[in-house]
Scaffold this active site. Structure first.
Site, PDB file in Angstrom:
ATOM      1  CD1 TRP A 166      -2.175   2.227   1.633  1.00  0.00           C
ATOM      2  CD2 TRP A 166      -3.190   0.886   0.173  1.00  0.00           C
ATOM      3  NE1 TRP A 166      -3.312   2.872   1.190  1.00  0.00           N
ATOM      4  CE2 TRP A 166      -3.956   2.066   0.285  1.00  0.00           C
ATOM      5  CE3 TRP A 166      -3.637  -0.099  -0.721  1.00  0.00           C
ATOM      6  CZ2 TRP A 166      -5.130   2.291  -0.438  1.00  0.00           C
ATOM      7  CZ3 TRP A 166      -4.810   0.114  -1.425  1.00  0.00           C
ATOM      8  CH2 TRP A 166      -5.547   1.305  -1.279  1.00  0.00           C
ATOM      9  CG  ASP A 179      -2.652  13.022  -2.221  1.00  0.00           C
ATOM     10  OD1 ASP A 179      -2.796  11.788  -2.263  1.00  0.00           O
ATOM     11  OD2 ASP A 179      -2.878  13.758  -3.208  1.00  0.00           O
ATOM     12  CD  GLU A 199      -4.601   5.920  -1.148  1.00  0.00           C
ATOM     13  OE1 GLU A 199      -5.220   6.141  -2.197  1.00  0.00           O
ATOM     14  OE2 GLU A 199      -5.137   5.892  -0.031  1.00  0.00           O
ATOM     15  CD  GLU A 240     -13.241   4.643  -3.239  1.00  0.00           C
ATOM     16  OE1 GLU A 240     -13.110   4.173  -4.390  1.00  0.00           O
ATOM     17  OE2 GLU A 240     -12.406   4.469  -2.334  1.00  0.00           O
TER      18      GLU A 240
END
Ligand code: BGC
Length: 374
Positions: free
Chosen positions: A121, A171, A174, A328
């Site tokens: 990640w 940020d 990502e 989302e």
């Protein structure tokens, strides 16, 4: 005709959706206290974020979910305390002028048992630790929950942020790890400012000094055309900057920076109530995010525009699927339509439900005074 126009959402409907949003979040909360970002979405499954979770806990707390929010803060607190040796090492290295590498900074998300997990990640992001500090203080102030149980973790988060807030990091989205981002700085300033009155001695002085320095940096180098900019030196705006106005309150909605930031996001990134992250966004084609529509609603409400804030809530409500789950993002107005499929191929369909969307809906519904309307 947009989805908003196709259904007349009454205040009762909107409040009922808030009640069911709270149920959705609480039913999906892990026994550890962690809020999964999205329970089944391939890339998020099994992880909880400090950023998402802090905002979710705040929305839950604002809608009366006291115990659930408390359990999330307990989870964060356990993670921080269990990493106190790592945090001490980071703080000492920064003080010695030899900061540790990004890989040794705290991650942005954790498995429910507090581990880093095996999946790759874009991990180094500072904002969530500031937002957590802010959310914990909001929660205790709102409900009179004592803060003491979280003080050891709060002190660790303060030391971590005071030592490292100037570092570039990824940020909210990502991206751009080489930059210092306006919303990241805002989250850190809000958190340190919120907890400063609870701190003592040098730690209190350091926290207050960092808040002053961050605010000065934002004013001097983080503003372009009067509005906050995406990162120090960027001419662009990003919808995450709305959070710095409201609910984080680093700059007031009716001050010059606040008003210009709301206006810039509204004119550049809002399309009919649905708010895009930033102009160059290609993630799933660059759709509209209900959680950002709620941030815009919160900012508009703080600026005194209740009617438009209600419209923003209605727009977010319009994104629920028949099961009452909020995604989302929605694909009704894509910035880069031909970039959507590559993400579907890579990660599957858009994360749904996204608990952060429900959390922001709760905070806006609460600020609009809808609690108890259903
Ligand atoms: C977003 C992050 C978010 C994460 C989990 C990512 O796609 O860019 O802001 O924290 O999803 O919801």
């Amino acid at each position: 005709m947009t989805a908003v126009e196709s259904r007349a959402w009454t205040p009762l409907d909107l409040a009922a959706l808030a009640d069911s949003s709270l149920d959705t979040i609480v039913s999906l909360q892990d026994p550890s206290g962690a809020y999964p970002a999205s329970p089944t979405f391939s890339a998020y499954k099994g992880y909880s974020w400090f950023r998402d979770g802090a905002f979710i806990a705040d929305g839950v707390s604002a809608w009366g979910g006291i115990d659930s929010a408390t359990r999330f803060h307990d989870w964060c607190s356990r993670i921080l305390v269990s990493r106190s040796a790592q945090i001490r090492e980071i703080v000492e290295a920064a003080a010695a002028g030899e900061p540790v590498a990004d890989e040794r900074m705290l991650p942005t998300r954790f498995t429910f048992d507090g581990a880093e997990g095996a999946d790759e990640w874009w991990d180094f992001q500072l904002d969530g630790y500031g937002t957590w500090l802010w959310a914990v203080v909001e929660h205790t102030g709102r409900h009179g929950v004592p803060l003491d149980r979280w003080m050891p973790a709060i002190e660790l988060a303060v030391d971590y942020l005071v030592s490292s807030w100037r570092r570039p990091c990824f940020d909210w989205w990502e991206e751009h790890t080489e930059e210092v981002h306006g919303s990241t700085l805002g989250c850190i300033a809000a958190g340190l400012d919120a907890v400063a009155p609870q701190l003592a001695g040098d730690r209190a002085l350091a926290a207050r000094a960092a808040v002053l320095d961050i605010r000065a940096l934002l004013r001097q180098e983080g503003v372009v055309d009067g509005h906050l900019s995406k990162w120090i030196g960027s001419p662009e705006v990003d919808a995450s900057l709305l959070s710095v106005i409201r609910p984080l309150g680093v700059f007031p909605a009716d001050g010059s920076i606040g008003a210009a930031t709301i206006a810039a996001v509204d004119s550049q990134l809002n399309h009919g109530g649905g708010v895009h992250r930033f102009a160059a966004d290609t993630f799933f084609g660059g759709g509209q995010w209900p959680l950002l529509s709620c941030f815009l609603g919160l900012a508009l409400l703080a600026a005194g525009d209740r009617e438009r804030a209600m419209d923003q809530l209605r727009w977010a409500a319009s994104t629920v699927n028949p099961a009452g789950e909020m995604p989302e993002q929605v694909p009704d107005h894509l910035l880069f339509p031909d970039r959507r499929q590559e993400w579907v191929d890579r990660w599957g369909s858009v994360a749904t439900p996204l608990l952060w969307s429900h959390g922001m809906y709760l905070r806006l519904a609460a600020d609009l005074g809808l609690r108890g309307a259903a």
